[in-house]
Design a protein around this motif. Sequence first.
Motif, PDB file in Angstrom:
ATOM      1  N   VAL A 183     -25.204 -15.234   4.186  1.00  0.00           N
ATOM      2  CA  VAL A 183     -24.729 -14.554   2.969  1.00  0.00           C
ATOM      3  C   VAL A 183     -23.802 -13.412   3.328  1.00  0.00           C
ATOM      4  O   VAL A 183     -22.749 -13.205   2.710  1.00  0.00           O
ATOM      5  N   THR A 184     -24.158 -12.661   4.389  1.00  0.00           N
ATOM      6  CA  THR A 184     -23.331 -11.510   4.794  1.00  0.00           C
ATOM      7  C   THR A 184     -21.965 -11.973   5.270  1.00  0.00           C
ATOM      8  O   THR A 184     -20.935 -11.383   4.933  1.00  0.00           O
ATOM      9  N   ASP A 185     -21.952 -13.080   6.082  1.00  0.00           N
ATOM     10  CA  ASP A 185     -20.677 -13.590   6.566  1.00  0.00           C
ATOM     11  C   ASP A 185     -19.783 -14.045   5.417  1.00  0.00           C
ATOM     12  O   ASP A 185     -18.568 -13.786   5.412  1.00  0.00           O
ATOM     13  N   ASP A 186     -20.364 -14.718   4.467  1.00  0.00           N
ATOM     14  CA  ASP A 186     -19.571 -15.181   3.312  1.00  0.00           C
ATOM     15  C   ASP A 186     -18.953 -14.004   2.569  1.00  0.00           C
ATOM     16  O   ASP A 186     -17.790 -14.034   2.160  1.00  0.00           O
ATOM     17  N   ILE A 187     -19.745 -12.939   2.365  1.00  0.00           N
ATOM     18  CA  ILE A 187     -19.239 -11.778   1.626  1.00  0.00           C
ATOM     19  C   ILE A 187     -18.134 -11.088   2.394  1.00  0.00           C
ATOM     20  O   ILE A 187     -17.080 -10.722   1.848  1.00  0.00           O
ATOM     21  N   LEU A 188     -18.347 -10.923   3.734  1.00  0.00           N
ATOM     22  CA  LEU A 188     -17.341 -10.229   4.548  1.00  0.00           C
ATOM     23  C   LEU A 188     -16.049 -11.026   4.625  1.00  0.00           C
ATOM     24  O   LEU A 188     -14.945 -10.457   4.597  1.00  0.00           O
ATOM     25  N   ILE A 189     -16.175 -12.344   4.765  1.00  0.00           N
ATOM     26  CA  ILE A 189     -14.974 -13.181   4.835  1.00  0.00           C
ATOM     27  C   ILE A 189     -14.156 -13.075   3.550  1.00  0.00           C
ATOM     28  O   ILE A 189     -12.937 -12.956   3.562  1.00  0.00           O
ATOM     29  N   SER A 190     -14.831 -13.109   2.413  1.00  0.00           N
ATOM     30  CA  SER A 190     -14.113 -13.024   1.135  1.00  0.00           C
ATOM     31  C   SER A 190     -13.432 -11.669   0.968  1.00  0.00           C
ATOM     32  O   SER A 190     -12.293 -11.583   0.493  1.00  0.00           O
ATOM     33  N   ILE A 191     -14.093 -10.606   1.425  1.00  0.00           N
ATOM     34  CA  ILE A 191     -13.495  -9.273   1.329  1.00  0.00           C
ATOM     35  C   ILE A 191     -12.288  -9.152   2.238  1.00  0.00           C
ATOM     36  O   ILE A 191     -11.230  -8.618   1.862  1.00  0.00           O
ATOM     37  N   GLN A 192     -12.408  -9.693   3.482  1.00  0.00           N
ATOM     38  CA  GLN A 192     -11.308  -9.621   4.438  1.00  0.00           C
ATOM     39  C   GLN A 192     -10.113 -10.426   3.944  1.00  0.00           C
ATOM     40  O   GLN A 192      -8.956 -10.009   4.076  1.00  0.00           O
TER      41      GLN A 192
END
Length: 301
Positions: A268-277
Amino acid sequence: MSQGTTPWGPTPAGPTPAGTTPESERDTEFQEHEKILSPDFLSAEQITDLLTEDIDGVQEKLGTFLNFKNLETCLKDAILLDYYVSGFLWARGMDFSIIQYSKFMTLLAMLLQNLKTLHMSLEDSIKWLGEVMAEIGPTHSQKSEDWNIFDVKQANAIIDYLKISLFQHYKLYEFMFFSAREEIVIGTEQVIEVVKSACSPFPNPLEEGISSDIYSAFIEPPTTLDTEMKGLDQEQSPEESQPETDTSNMDPLVGFTIEDIKSVLDQVTDDILISIQTEINEKLQIQEEAFNARIEKLKKA
């Protein structure tokens, strides 16, 4: 032979009618003289009562004696009362006797009565006053000294007072008696519909208003259908209460290990960070293109 009097002085002597004597003729003349300014406008008892009062008391009692009931709303009654009160207070300053008070107040009333009923002009009123004062005032005839109600000084003072009180404002009194005036509306009636009692379907007044949720939950009477549904819910509640209790006491993480939870959180954290980046890179690219376009424009300029 006998000698009579007129409003302007003694008349020449003439033959005495047969069967009469000077004494009987004097009595007849005295009776005629007594009829002048009769009946009295105020009685002796009323005048005596007024002499014991102050200005406010005189005004109050004169209003009662003359039956003025609408002084606060009727301008005509207020003017007439002021006319008589002013005259009585002036007479009190002259130190008149009771009979003099009576004749003077009757004189004031007769002057207004002549104006109101006979439509006397100012000239006719002055002439009438002269005739009356010749009868009740001082005369040159020695035999009528007992008839004189006012002496020379008092008669002149009365004429001077009437000149500044009535005759000076004669047109205003004519206007009061003969000119129609508009009625000023000092009150009005309005019909107001009162809100009915707070029973359905009529709501409470606005100042007593409450929110519809509170009204529906605590005030509005329940319908028959709602009552029946509540009864059914109460019947079914014992059977359904136990499974609900068991479900509420069960731990939702039962069956998962710590590694499972960590892997889920990492994903979940990776998905959120990728979308923000990705969003940040898009915005930077847009800004970079905008700056490049401005630089090109500057170079061309």
